[in-house]
Design an enzyme around this catalytic site. Structure first.
Site, PDB file in Angstrom:
ATOM      1  N   ARG A 166       1.671   4.183  -3.220  1.00  0.00           N
ATOM      2  CA  ARG A 166       1.497   5.624  -2.986  1.00  0.00           C
ATOM      3  C   ARG A 166       2.805   6.374  -3.145  1.00  0.00           C
ATOM      4  O   ARG A 166       2.844   7.491  -3.694  1.00  0.00           O
ATOM      5  CB  ARG A 166       0.896   5.837  -1.595  1.00  0.00           C
ATOM      6  CG  ARG A 166      -0.578   5.422  -1.569  1.00  0.00           C
ATOM      7  CD  ARG A 166      -1.090   5.241  -0.158  1.00  0.00           C
ATOM      8  NE  ARG A 166      -2.521   4.991  -0.133  1.00  0.00           N
ATOM      9  CZ  ARG A 166      -3.114   3.816  -0.346  1.00  0.00           C
ATOM     10  NH1 ARG A 166      -2.372   2.735  -0.621  1.00  0.00           N
ATOM     11  NH2 ARG A 166      -4.426   3.673  -0.302  1.00  0.00           N
ATOM     12  N   SER A 188       0.836  -1.212   0.000  1.00  0.00           N
ATOM     13  CA  SER A 188       0.000   0.000   0.000  1.00  0.00           C
ATOM     14  C   SER A 188       0.868   1.259   0.000  1.00  0.00           C
ATOM     15  O   SER A 188       0.602   2.219  -0.722  1.00  0.00           O
ATOM     16  CB  SER A 188      -0.887   0.035   1.244  1.00  0.00           C
ATOM     17  OG  SER A 188      -1.924  -0.891   1.136  1.00  0.00           O
ATOM     18  N   ASP A 244      -7.414  -7.148   4.937  1.00  0.00           N
ATOM     19  CA  ASP A 244      -6.599  -8.105   4.181  1.00  0.00           C
ATOM     20  C   ASP A 244      -6.159  -9.301   5.024  1.00  0.00           C
ATOM     21  O   ASP A 244      -5.643 -10.285   4.489  1.00  0.00           O
ATOM     22  CB  ASP A 244      -5.380  -7.398   3.574  1.00  0.00           C
ATOM     23  CG  ASP A 244      -5.783  -6.441   2.459  1.00  0.00           C
ATOM     24  OD1 ASP A 244      -6.909  -6.576   1.919  1.00  0.00           O
ATOM     25  OD2 ASP A 244      -4.982  -5.545   2.130  1.00  0.00           O
ATOM     26  N   ARG A 286     -13.651 -13.534  -1.397  1.00  0.00           N
ATOM     27  CA  ARG A 286     -12.887 -14.199  -0.331  1.00  0.00           C
ATOM     28  C   ARG A 286     -13.779 -14.848   0.711  1.00  0.00           C
ATOM     29  O   ARG A 286     -13.333 -15.750   1.427  1.00  0.00           O
ATOM     30  CB  ARG A 286     -11.911 -13.207   0.325  1.00  0.00           C
ATOM     31  CG  ARG A 286     -10.758 -12.872  -0.599  1.00  0.00           C
ATOM     32  CD  ARG A 286      -9.740 -11.933   0.037  1.00  0.00           C
ATOM     33  NE  ARG A 286      -8.647 -11.719  -0.900  1.00  0.00           N
ATOM     34  CZ  ARG A 286      -7.801 -10.704  -0.861  1.00  0.00           C
ATOM     35  NH1 ARG A 286      -7.931  -9.776   0.089  1.00  0.00           N
ATOM     36  NH2 ARG A 286      -6.833 -10.597  -1.749  1.00  0.00           N
ATOM     37  N   GLN A 329      -8.785   2.669  -0.909  1.00  0.00           N
ATOM     38  CA  GLN A 329      -8.451   2.886  -2.323  1.00  0.00           C
ATOM     39  C   GLN A 329      -9.293   4.013  -2.898  1.00  0.00           C
ATOM     40  O   GLN A 329      -8.795   4.862  -3.639  1.00  0.00           O
ATOM     41  CB  GLN A 329      -8.668   1.598  -3.122  1.00  0.00           C
ATOM     42  CG  GLN A 329      -7.691   0.503  -2.738  1.00  0.00           C
ATOM     43  CD  GLN A 329      -7.858  -0.745  -3.584  1.00  0.00           C
ATOM     44  OE1 GLN A 329      -8.722  -0.811  -4.452  1.00  0.00           O
ATOM     45  NE2 GLN A 329      -7.041  -1.741  -3.315  1.00  0.00           N
ATOM     46  N   LYS A 378     -12.896  -8.490  -3.509  1.00  0.00           N
ATOM     47  CA  LYS A 378     -11.425  -8.428  -3.550  1.00  0.00           C
ATOM     48  C   LYS A 378     -10.932  -9.216  -4.771  1.00  0.00           C
ATOM     49  O   LYS A 378     -11.700  -9.478  -5.687  1.00  0.00           O
ATOM     50  CB  LYS A 378     -10.858  -8.987  -2.237  1.00  0.00           C
ATOM     51  CG  LYS A 378     -11.192  -8.107  -1.025  1.00  0.00           C
ATOM     52  CD  LYS A 378     -10.537  -6.758  -1.131  1.00  0.00           C
ATOM     53  CE  LYS A 378     -10.936  -5.841   0.016  1.00  0.00           C
ATOM     54  NZ  LYS A 378     -10.438  -4.478  -0.196  1.00  0.00           N
TER      55      LYS A 378
HETATM   56  C1  S3P Z   1      -5.666  -1.001  -0.060  1.00  0.00           C
HETATM   57  C2  S3P Z   1      -6.891  -0.914   0.530  1.00  0.00           C
HETATM   58  C3  S3P Z   1      -7.751  -2.065   0.787  1.00  0.00           C
HETATM   59  C4  S3P Z   1      -6.979  -3.376   0.705  1.00  0.00           C
HETATM   60  C5  S3P Z   1      -6.055  -3.440  -0.468  1.00  0.00           C
HETATM   61  C6  S3P Z   1      -5.069  -2.284  -0.453  1.00  0.00           C
HETATM   62  C7  S3P Z   1      -4.911   0.244  -0.296  1.00  0.00           C
HETATM   63  O1  S3P Z   1      -8.787  -2.086  -0.185  1.00  0.00           O
HETATM   64  O2  S3P Z   1      -7.871  -4.472   0.664  1.00  0.00           O
HETATM   65  O3  S3P Z   1      -5.337  -4.655  -0.453  1.00  0.00           O
HETATM   66  O4  S3P Z   1      -3.691   0.185  -0.522  1.00  0.00           O
HETATM   67  O5  S3P Z   1      -5.541   1.312  -0.250  1.00  0.00           O
HETATM   68  P1  S3P Z   1     -10.107  -1.192   0.012  1.00  0.00           P
HETATM   69  O6  S3P Z   1      -9.674   0.095   0.537  1.00  0.00           O
HETATM   70  O7  S3P Z   1     -10.748  -1.060  -1.334  1.00  0.00           O
HETATM   71  O8  S3P Z   1     -10.965  -1.980   0.967  1.00  0.00           O
END
Ligand code: S3P
Length: 448
Positions: free
Chosen positions: A32, A28, A333, A364, A179, A360
């Site tokens: 970014r 993550s 996750d 899941r 996200q 996802k």
């Molecule tokens: C993530 C946010 C999560 C997570 C993904 C990575 C991110 O998804 O499940 O593996 O880096 O912002 P969501 O925010 O859509 O739930």
């Protein structure tokens, strides 16, 4: 799967699990760091280790947009030097118009947000799994900000038509998604005025941390008692490039945290793991269940992201636990692994309010219910989670649906004796987030 990884083929519980693992860099934060560096002015070097396919998808996406990127690395280290474009991804000037995000939802959603305030028309595509995931959740707010966003029946391929300046937005997310929050925050850099994003839960705050680190005025505040969060950013804002080292991925470490907790004879060391409190709820939940996990915080890493070393030892016994939707975002996750821990506990455990798991890399909820039942656990599939009890270990071949987290969770189920002998249909899919998973497993498993 490489030749050294025969451990991936027929998974059984080793006599002992012991040793130290350096997990890959946080996916993550890495996405970014790369995307924000592309938008910043100046040059930055992002230091990564054991990079998986998803982060490579972001690197190659930026390269295909025409960003000047240099890669250098050895022994699992990767240094990515990026010269940022300053404010907007200049796709009109520089790069191709088609970008492949492969399996990575974060790549697609965050890039869509940053291209919304750019100067060109870009088509974002993904693999079959990514093309089945919902994209209207980012398309609608980005359109409301003035960007052109076409989806394919609410899915990828997406076509993003950048506009500048965008309109500032007050947006309330229907789901707790970091996200979507991140996509809107990146677009808000190009908006005139203050954008506020209300989220019904506490998601990971890496977008806020990264944007602040690079000079944006961005704040998050918590609403009263579980009411979620509000993030606000004053636009237009420019980012200044800064080099950084990305810490280890807590979600990758989670596999070893659960394996070490469940295995009857385990001691595992996990140095240099990111410990952002919006990510580490698994530690609280496992401790409530009875786990023995030691955390030694180190000095904060770059961008204010906390880092530390972990030691995990076998738990004496594990108690059942019930979790509702308020606890889900900070565990999102880790829930497949937590389902495995629940299948080792005394009594009946439950997860509710986790319907987001159905969208996802695979569904899941369904995938874990089928896989854990196949290896002998007692699992009831609920619309928004599971009810789980201990069962009788069985041998089975398990369908991963090409989903890295399902594959790792079932490997942990086999190593900790929840299943008897487990074969995965696609062990190589772990490479999306954790390419060295099977090599690490081979080192930690003491069989003689
Ligand atoms: C993530 C946010 C999560 C997570 C993904 C990575 C991110 O998804 O499940 O593996 O880096 O912002 P969501 O925010 O859509 O739930």
């Amino acid at each position: 799967v490489t030749g050294t990884a025969s451990i991936a083929r027929d998974l059984v519980s080793p006599r002992r699990l012991a040793g130290s693992v350096e997990v890959p860099s946080d996916k993550s934060i890495a996405h970014r760091a790369l995307i924000c560096s592309a938008l910043a002015s100046g040059e930055a070097t992002i230091e990564l280790r054991w990079v998986g396919q998803d982060v490579r998808s972001t690197v190659s996406a930026l390269a295909s947009l025409g960003l000047p990127i240099d890669l250098e690395g050895d022994q699992g280290r990767l240094r990515v030097a990026i010269r940022g474009q300053g404010d907007e991804l200049g796709v009109g000037r520089l790069g191709g118009w088609e970008v492949d995000c492969a399996n990575s939802g974060t790549t697609m959603r965050l890039l869509a947000g940053s291209l919304a305030g750019g100067s060109g028309r870009v088509r974002l595509t993904g693999d079959a799994s990514l093309s089945a995931r919902p994209m209207e959740r980012i398309a609608a707010p980005l359109r409301a900000m003035g960007a052109g966003v076409e989806t394919t029946d609410g899915h990828a391929p997406l076509v993003i038509d950048g506009r500048r300046p965008l309109l500032a937005l007050e947006h309330e997310l229907p789901m707790a998604s970091a996200q979507v929050l991140g996509a809107i925050a990146l677009a808000a850099l190009a908006a005139d005025g203050r954008t506020t994003i209300r989220v019904p839960g506490t998601t990971r705050d890496h977008s806020e941390q990264m944007l602040r680190f690079l000079g944006a005025q961005i704040e998050r505040r918590d609403l009263e008692a579980g009411g979620g969060t509000v993030t606000s950013l004053a636009g237009p804002a420019s980012l200044r490039a800064r080099s950084m080292t990305v810490p280890g991925d807590f979600s990758s470490a989670a596999a070893w945290i659960v394996a070490g907790t469940l295995h009857p004879d385990a001691q595992l060391e996990l140095p240099g793991v990111g410990l952002n409190p919006t990510r580490t709820a698994l530690l609280d939940v496992l401790r409530e269940m009875g786990a023995d996990i030691e955390v030694r915080p180190a000095a904060d890493g770059d961008g204010g992201e906390p880092v530390g070393d972990l030691t995990v030892r076998t738990a004496d016994r594990l108690r059942a636990i019930s979790l509702d939707g308020r606890r889900v975002p900070a565990l999102i996750d880790e829930l497949p692994l937590l389902a495995v821990a629940m299948a080792a506990a005394e009594g009946s455990s439950e997860v509710r309010g986790a319907a987001e798991l159905r969208v996802k890399e695979s569904d899941r909820i369904a995938a874990m219910a089928a896989a854990l039942s196949a290896v002998g656990a007692d699992v009831e599939e609920l619309p928004d989670g599971w009810r789980i009890r201990r069962g009788q270990p069985r041998s089975a071949t398990v369908t991963t649906h090409g989903d890295h987290r399902i594959a790792m969770a079932l490997a942990v189920a086999a190593w900790s004796g929840i299943g008897a002998s487990v074969v995965l249909d696609d062990p190589a899919c772990v490479g999306v987030s954790y390419p060295t998973f099977w090599e690490d497993a081979a080192r930690l498993a003491v069989t003689a």
